[in-house]
Design an enzyme around this catalytic site. Structure first.
Site, short mmCIF file in Angstrom:
data_model
loop_
_atom_site.label_atom_id
_atom_site.label_comp_id
_atom_site.label_asym_id
_atom_site.label_seq_id
_atom_site.Cartn_x
_atom_site.Cartn_y
_atom_site.Cartn_z
CD1 TRP A 102 71.25 -13.84 -22.92
CD2 TRP A 102 72.68 -14.64 -21.81
NE1 TRP A 102 71.11 -15.24 -23.38
CE2 TRP A 102 72.19 -15.77 -22.65
CE3 TRP A 102 74.00 -15.05 -21.18
CZ2 TRP A 102 72.67 -17.13 -22.71
CZ3 TRP A 102 74.37 -16.46 -21.07
CH2 TRP A 102 73.85 -17.29 -21.90
CG ASP A 169 75.46 -8.80 -24.28
OD1 ASP A 169 75.75 -9.22 -25.53
OD2 ASP A 169 74.74 -9.86 -23.45
CE LYS A 193 74.65 -15.61 -29.03
NZ LYS A 193 74.31 -16.91 -28.73
N1 PMP Z 1 74.82 -12.17 -24.05
C1 PMP Z 1 74.01 -12.72 -24.78
C2 PMP Z 1 73.02 -11.81 -25.32
C3 PMP Z 1 74.08 -14.17 -25.37
O1 PMP Z 1 72.88 -14.53 -26.01
C4 PMP Z 1 74.89 -15.02 -24.85
C5 PMP Z 1 75.15 -16.40 -25.22
N2 PMP Z 1 74.20 -17.06 -25.80
C6 PMP Z 1 76.04 -14.43 -23.85
C7 PMP Z 1 75.82 -13.09 -23.62
C8 PMP Z 1 77.01 -15.09 -23.27
O2 PMP Z 1 77.95 -15.59 -24.24
P1 PMP Z 1 79.14 -16.61 -23.94
O3 PMP Z 1 78.52 -17.90 -23.98
O4 PMP Z 1 80.04 -16.24 -25.24
O5 PMP Z 1 79.63 -15.98 -22.76
#
Ligand code: PMP
Length: 361
Positions: A102, A169, A193
């Site tokens: 991420w 994040d 989540k």
């Molecule tokens: N950051 C983290 C830590 C994630 O776990 C995720 C998705 N699991 C994201 C960003 C991306 O999120 P999204 O799919 O809502 O764009």
């Protein structure tokens, strides 16, 4: 009614009491004769929900008057681009700590946007099995981290302190523990989540950062300031998602007793699973180094290989436990123990794991 135990990494399990609450008022919201999803966002009724959720976020984390709470769309993924688009100055530079998939994606967006940035810490060499030491430069436009790495199962024990604005994040550990926000400039997470359904991204941003975006090149819809000035209603917000978020936050505040209590609960239940992995005599091996273990996502393998792991996932599913397949970049097994998972749920998983190890060891 029989509900499975849902260990999905997200979207993920929601407390039954919250689902029941939403169900009970779904067709007739508080006696108004319509559903909350059937009315304009520009009504007092929806605005009450919106402001309630914003106030709860502030209370839970202790964000003061100088923070704006925004509810946006586009997921965490849009934030990877929106953060540099809004926080970069013309002559400055940004710093990133790379702790997995991420942050990699966030760094990729910085590359595409052509902003001046550098990666100042990384755990890539050891397959992202730990949180590296992170020290951001005082004069960086911002320092960027992902507080919990959903795939690799690692988490910052505490947020780094820095003089530059810290961008976090927190998608996969949102609302799961109190954090020291003293260095935070921007704190965000998709709510799917720990805070409800997919489709809402919570952004807490320090007000002085709202003026950084270049008005001549940043599209209106992508400026945080646009949404801050419009109370997150520049365009039609995800009204149902925000309503569910408010119910989830009410549960955390009133049923659990706040983020410190939430963290206590999360620590207790995660310990049950880590202890089982450590006591398995090498049958199960955790991915994360002990000093970086996540309270949310526990990624582990079975030493005897992928075939036995597939059998594990299949048999667990038959025993009423779903969502245990590891992310494709790591394979193996991942149990996500988000807020709504109980200690009893984890005990049930551990009993299954012990029995599985006995039969297949
Ligand atoms: N950051 C983290 C830590 C994630 O776990 C995720 C998705 N699991 C994201 C960003 C991306 O999120 P999204 O799919 O809502 O764009």
């Amino acid at each position: 009614m029989s509900r499975v135990i849902n260990f999905s990494a997200g979207p993920s399990t929601i407390p039954l009491s919250v689902l029941e609450h939403a169900k009970a008022e779904f067709t007739d919201y508080k006696g108004h004769g319509y559903s909350i999803i059937e009315i304009s966002h520009r009504t007092k009724i929806f605005e009450e929900v919106l402001h309630s959720a914003m106030a709860r976020v502030k209370r839970l984390y202790g964000f003061g008057e100088n923070f704006k709470i925004l509810f946006l769309q586009g997921g965490g993924s849009l934030q990877f681009a929106q953060v540099p688009m809004n926080l970069m100055t013309k002559t400055g530079y940004a710093e990133y700590a790379n702790t997995g998939n991420w942050t990699n994606k966030a760094i990729k967006e910085a590359e595409i946007l052509g902003i001046n940035h550098r990666v100042i810490a990384s755990s890539k060499e050891s397959k992202f099995d730990h949180i590296p030491e992170v020290k951001f430069s005082d004069d960086a436009d911002y320092g960027y981290i992902c507080s919990n790495n959903t795939i690799y199962g690692t988490q910052y024990k505490t947020l780094p302190k820095c003089k530059c604005p810290l961008v976090v994040d927190s998608s996969s550990d949102l609302f799961s523990r109190p954090v020291d926000i003293s260095s935070v400039g921007l704190f965000y997470g998709g709510i799917q989540k720990n805070g409800g359904p997919a489709g809402v991204t919570m952004v807490a941003i320090r007000e002085d950062l709202l003026d950084r975006a270049d008005d001549t090149s940043t599209p209106m819809i992508l400026r945080y300031k646009t949404q801050a000035n419009a109370d997150s209603m520049y365009n039609t917000p995800n009204t149902f998602g925000i309503y569910m978020l408010d119910l989830m936050l009410e549960w955390i505040e009133n049923e659990i007793g706040g983020l410190a209590k939430m963290a206590e609960r999360n620590e207790q239940k995660t310990a049950i699973l880590y202890e089982a992995i450590d006591a398995s005599g090498g049958f199960y091996t955790g991915h994360a180094r002990a000093d970086s273990r996540s309270l949310m996502n526990i990624s582990f393998n079975i030493a005897s290989g992928a075939e036995v792991e597939a059998k594990f996932i299949d048999e667990a599913s038959k025993a009423g436990m779903i969502g245990l397949k590891g992310h494709r970049v790591l394979g193996g097994i991942r149990a996500s123990l988000y807020n709504a998972i109980t200690a009893q749920n984890v005990k049930t998983l551990v009993e299954f794991m012990n029995e599985f190890a006995r039969k297949n060891g």
